[in-house]
Design a protein around this motif. Sequence first.
Motif: not given
Length: 273
Positions: A156-168, A170-180, A187-191
């Motif tokens: 669906q054209g979304l990138h993601h950013h994953a944040e392990p909060i602790g234990g079990d 996670w907080r995951i962000w999905f978002f669009s980015v401007p055309s490169p 660019v697709s990043t993890h913590e």
Amino acid sequence: MVIRKEERLASVLARSPSTLEVLATLAPVFEGLRDPTSRRVMTRLVTVEQAAQIAEIEVTDLIKRLDAVSHIIPTEDCRMHSQTSVPNPATSGGPETLTAIPMDRVVTIDVRDELRAGREPFGAIMAARARMPGDGALVVWTTFEPIPLYAAMARQGLHHHAEPIGGDEWRIWFFSVPSPVPGAPAVSTHEGQRHAPVAGGAEIVTLDVRNLEPPEPMHRTLAALESLPPGGTLVQLNVRVPRLLFSHLEERGFRYEIEEESPDLVRVIIHHR
């Protein structure tokens, strides 16, 4: 008040790892929480109220100290609806495009209870996705890193950013980015993961796993290598030489070099053959 006196320390630390530093300064026994094994055992047994008794302070004082450094989202604000109190990802090294999104353009869904009850939350997540503004973001709270969901959102054209909060958790962000810019790497990043283009259009990815417990560093590294473009380089920052990783790299056709920069910093430089 988000933090309750009857709540176990394990729950507090899982939702806000920064509270560990507060506890560690209160009493010598809490300094032992820095050890992962001791932390897993002790925090499941001790409540916030009992921790206050151990530290010989009022429980209300302890809650104020913990709450001052926490980024816990109140439970009533986390349940499958839009809200504006999500911590800005700038505090956790999120990509610049994501940190620029106003919090009132963020839709949040929490499916942790559904997952723990054995229910399938995909439909609810997609419904939340449908409410996400085109210039906004979707935040998904889950009990594991939902790698299959990344592919569904990418379609669906979304990138993601994953944040392990602790234990079990996670907080995951999905978002669009401007055309490169044409020819620029996506660019697709993890913590702890940074991407940088280098000469010739190749890419260097830096993955910091120094704060992760085994086998998470190996899992994160192998996952990052799956999307490493031809000619790209992955630099893993570790506190030790990850010897168990090397056979996996060789099986997948990667070559690597090791730089032991200091007693607690090892760089593993990984390339395609």
